[in-house]
Design an enzyme around this catalytic site. Structure first.
Site, PDB file in Angstrom:
ATOM      1  N   CYS A  68      75.698  54.650  42.581  1.00  0.00           N
ATOM      2  CA  CYS A  68      75.872  53.359  41.913  1.00  0.00           C
ATOM      3  C   CYS A  68      76.661  53.536  40.625  1.00  0.00           C
ATOM      4  O   CYS A  68      76.278  54.340  39.766  1.00  0.00           O
ATOM      5  CB  CYS A  68      74.505  52.738  41.620  1.00  0.00           C
ATOM      6  SG  CYS A  68      74.609  51.192  40.689  1.00  0.00           S
ATOM      7  N   CYS A  74      72.085  50.337  33.811  1.00  0.00           N
ATOM      8  CA  CYS A  74      71.088  49.437  34.389  1.00  0.00           C
ATOM      9  C   CYS A  74      69.732  50.131  34.383  1.00  0.00           C
ATOM     10  O   CYS A  74      69.616  51.295  34.757  1.00  0.00           O
ATOM     11  CB  CYS A  74      71.489  49.062  35.808  1.00  0.00           C
ATOM     12  SG  CYS A  74      70.250  48.069  36.681  1.00  0.00           S
ATOM     13  N   CYS A  77      67.013  51.444  38.139  1.00  0.00           N
ATOM     14  CA  CYS A  77      66.754  52.741  38.769  1.00  0.00           C
ATOM     15  C   CYS A  77      66.714  53.819  37.697  1.00  0.00           C
ATOM     16  O   CYS A  77      67.503  53.795  36.758  1.00  0.00           O
ATOM     17  CB  CYS A  77      67.846  53.089  39.776  1.00  0.00           C
ATOM     18  SG  CYS A  77      67.885  52.037  41.242  1.00  0.00           S
ATOM     19  N   CYS A 156      74.705  45.869  43.592  1.00  0.00           N
ATOM     20  CA  CYS A 156      73.482  46.671  43.447  1.00  0.00           C
ATOM     21  C   CYS A 156      73.162  47.322  44.775  1.00  0.00           C
ATOM     22  O   CYS A 156      72.957  46.629  45.780  1.00  0.00           O
ATOM     23  CB  CYS A 156      72.318  45.810  42.970  1.00  0.00           C
ATOM     24  SG  CYS A 156      70.772  46.738  42.819  1.00  0.00           S
ATOM     25  N   GLN A 265      55.367  42.610  49.857  1.00  0.00           N
ATOM     26  CA  GLN A 265      55.897  43.939  49.606  1.00  0.00           C
ATOM     27  C   GLN A 265      57.423  43.858  49.656  1.00  0.00           C
ATOM     28  O   GLN A 265      57.993  43.336  50.620  1.00  0.00           O
ATOM     29  CB  GLN A 265      55.384  44.938  50.648  1.00  0.00           C
ATOM     30  CG  GLN A 265      53.888  45.162  50.599  1.00  0.00           C
ATOM     31  CD  GLN A 265      53.434  45.931  49.357  1.00  0.00           C
ATOM     32  OE1 GLN A 265      54.245  46.442  48.583  1.00  0.00           O
ATOM     33  NE2 GLN A 265      52.133  45.998  49.157  1.00  0.00           N
ATOM     34  N   PHE A 294      41.798  41.983  47.772  1.00  0.00           N
ATOM     35  CA  PHE A 294      43.144  41.697  47.263  1.00  0.00           C
ATOM     36  C   PHE A 294      44.069  41.477  48.461  1.00  0.00           C
ATOM     37  O   PHE A 294      45.107  42.112  48.600  1.00  0.00           O
ATOM     38  CB  PHE A 294      43.659  42.819  46.360  1.00  0.00           C
ATOM     39  CG  PHE A 294      42.759  43.142  45.200  1.00  0.00           C
ATOM     40  CD1 PHE A 294      42.823  42.388  44.030  1.00  0.00           C
ATOM     41  CD2 PHE A 294      41.852  44.180  45.264  1.00  0.00           C
ATOM     42  CE1 PHE A 294      41.995  42.676  42.954  1.00  0.00           C
ATOM     43  CE2 PHE A 294      41.019  44.481  44.197  1.00  0.00           C
ATOM     44  CZ  PHE A 294      41.092  43.727  43.039  1.00  0.00           C
ATOM     45  N   GLU A 315      40.883  37.165  48.032  1.00  0.00           N
ATOM     46  CA  GLU A 315      42.071  37.119  47.179  1.00  0.00           C
ATOM     47  C   GLU A 315      41.827  36.119  46.050  1.00  0.00           C
ATOM     48  O   GLU A 315      41.130  35.110  46.249  1.00  0.00           O
ATOM     49  CB  GLU A 315      43.287  36.703  48.022  1.00  0.00           C
ATOM     50  CG  GLU A 315      44.510  36.242  47.272  1.00  0.00           C
ATOM     51  CD  GLU A 315      45.094  37.319  46.367  1.00  0.00           C
ATOM     52  OE1 GLU A 315      45.489  36.973  45.241  1.00  0.00           O
ATOM     53  OE2 GLU A 315      45.159  38.485  46.787  1.00  0.00           O
ATOM     54  N   ASN A 342      37.846  35.638  42.097  1.00  0.00           N
ATOM     55  CA  ASN A 342      38.402  36.469  41.035  1.00  0.00           C
ATOM     56  C   ASN A 342      37.769  37.853  41.144  1.00  0.00           C
ATOM     57  O   ASN A 342      36.611  38.049  40.750  1.00  0.00           O
ATOM     58  CB  ASN A 342      38.117  35.851  39.670  1.00  0.00           C
ATOM     59  CG  ASN A 342      38.601  36.731  38.527  1.00  0.00           C
ATOM     60  OD1 ASN A 342      39.280  37.739  38.734  1.00  0.00           O
ATOM     61  ND2 ASN A 342      38.244  36.361  37.308  1.00  0.00           N
ATOM     62  N   CYS A 389      49.344  50.898  43.614  1.00  0.00           N
ATOM     63  CA  CYS A 389      50.659  50.841  42.987  1.00  0.00           C
ATOM     64  C   CYS A 389      50.641  51.475  41.603  1.00  0.00           C
ATOM     65  O   CYS A 389      51.615  51.354  40.860  1.00  0.00           O
ATOM     66  CB  CYS A 389      51.173  49.401  42.920  1.00  0.00           C
ATOM     67  SG  CYS A 389      50.122  48.294  41.962  1.00  0.00           S
TER      68      CYS A 389
END
Length: 433
Positions: A68, A74, A77, A156, A265, A294, A315, A342, A389
């Site tokens: 790139c 940027c 990444c 991109c 995702q 979740f 959720e 919650n 994550c």
């Protein structure tokens, strides 16, 4: 700190090279472990310094040429200069260090790193928009390393088509609008068969601007939505832009329909691989009851429903719960039910929390699931698959599952959901006898 020659000894959690000088840590963006580099001062802090990479004197054997042209400016990444296999190895080291340091646990076995196509993968995200007075034009792209600035991007390489080549046309479009100074962001989302752009605008758009947007939408065969306030204000520019977005999973047996601002995702190929791995680890059986926490739109819930007796998805977002239930009906999965709750509050008196479950799938946001683990899993649960994550919150919760609830950390591994970034997505299997 003046210019300095030094060795890079490690890679930080955000993808910067790590050096030491006079006992102080120095972070160097663009440098890799094993390299001899020349660096210059950039910013001093009390406990660490940041430096600019001036020259790589001895390059790493794992250094790659970033394809790139915007890499380095940027901020989207951080690792294009590191070979893909080495990126995965670095992410696994981060996960392992977090397990040992935070959770005081070690997996019994490491899963092979999970990866898919490293380019053109990002199907959902948010672009920054800014009118730059000094340049006399609009910029559309991701933030630079300094988040006050928007990177001047022509294309991109990590965006999925058609978004990868739309950055310059989008900048030209916004530049042509009367409201060019009142559009701070553009959301993008793509399903399997259609793509969509959502323009946030701080002032009402006039008829001329709406007409220009419609021409752009038709020219690029892309639906266009507007958002003037909170999420509930999002609406299609025209009736023909209201067509639904969807993607298929589980060998195309399930279709999930979603709205432009719904969480999905972002990497479609990795999502399919992740689902296959999660189902393999969870191994739901036809007589079992499974709890999916979740649950979102039912990305995991619905494939589990094809294999288990009962699955309940919980959720916190009521809109996602409603659409998950619609997706279950659309796919004729009557054994899937959904609850709004919650999950960062105490839910131990909720009916679903008091039921007996055989297995649990956890897919929390970055904060993890510490509150849930005060009262779950119940004694009937023998297996937990945790999709994470954030390695720090996973490690903390792994310690709780092992040390408080009597599970073994049977297996764990990283998943390259965001190639060329320092983001660490991972999966872990917990079992107890």
């Amino acid at each position: 700190m003046s210019d300095l020659e030094t060795d890079i000894i490690d890679l930080s959690h955000d993808g910067r090279g790590v050096a030491r000088s006079d006992g102080k840590v120095i972070f160097v963006r663009g440098a890799l472990p094993g390299e001899r580099v020349r660096i210059g001062p950039r910013k001093r802090h009390r406990h660490f310094d940041e430096a600019e990479l001036l020259a790589v004197l001895t390059p790493s054997a794992q250094r790659a040429i970033p394809p790139c042209p915007h890499f380095g400016r940027c901020g989207g990444c951080a690792l294009q200069h590191l070979q893909s296999a080495a990126q995965l190895a670095a992410k696994q080291r981060v996960l392992a260090e977090n397990f040992e340091r935070i959770g005081k646990v070690v997996p019994q076995r490491w899963l092979a790193p999970l990866a898919d196509a490293p380019w053109a993968y990002r199907r959902k995200g948010r672009l920054s928009v800014r009118w730059v007075e000094k340049k006399g034009r609009v910029l559309v792209g991701f933030r630079e390393d300094n988040p006050r600035f928007v990177a001047d991007l022509g294309s991109c390489a990590v965006l999925a088509p058609p978004f990868d080549t739309l950055l310059a046309p989008l900048a030209a479009l916004v530049d042509s609008l009367d409201a060019r100074r009142d559009i701070p962001q553009i959301e993008f989302a793509r399903g399997d068969d259609a793509a969509l752009l959502l323009f946030r605008h701080m002032q009402p758009l006039g008829a001329a601007d709406r007409a220009r947007l419609a021409v752009f939408s038709d020219r690029h065969a892309i639906a266009l939505w507007l958002q003037s306030g909170g999420p509930d204000s999002a609406q299609p520019l025209r009736e023909l832009d209201a067509r639904a977005l969807s993607y298929r999973i589980d060998d195309d047996a399930i279709e999930i329909v979603f709205q432009p601002l719904d969480f999905i995702q972002v990497n479609a190929g990795m999502n399919r691989r992740m689902l296959a791995l999660a189902l393999d680890l969870l191994a739901p059986q036809a007589h079992e009851r499974v709890l999916d926490l979740f649950a979102g739109l039912g990305n995991f819930t619905l494939p589990i429903a094809r294999r288990a007796a009962v699955v309940a998805g919980v959720e916190g977002d009521a809109g996602l719960v409603a659409r998950a239930a619609e997706n279950a009906t659309r796919n004729a999965l009557g054994n899937a039910r959904f609850h709004t709750a919650n999950l960062f509050a105490d839910q131990r008196q909720a009916p679903w929390a008091r039921e007996a479950w055989d297995k649990i799938l956890l897919d929390p946001p970055r904060a993890g699931a510490a509150e849930l683990l005060d009262y779950l899993p119940g004694t009937s649960v023998r297996r937990v698959v945790y999709v994470s994550c954030h390695p720090g919150s996973l490690a903390r919760d792994a310690g709780t599952l092992v040390q408080r609830h009597g599970f073994r950390l049977t297996a764990a591994g990283v998943m390259d959901m965001f190639p060329h970034t320092a983001h660490v997505e991972s999966i872990a299997l917990f079992e107890r006898d």
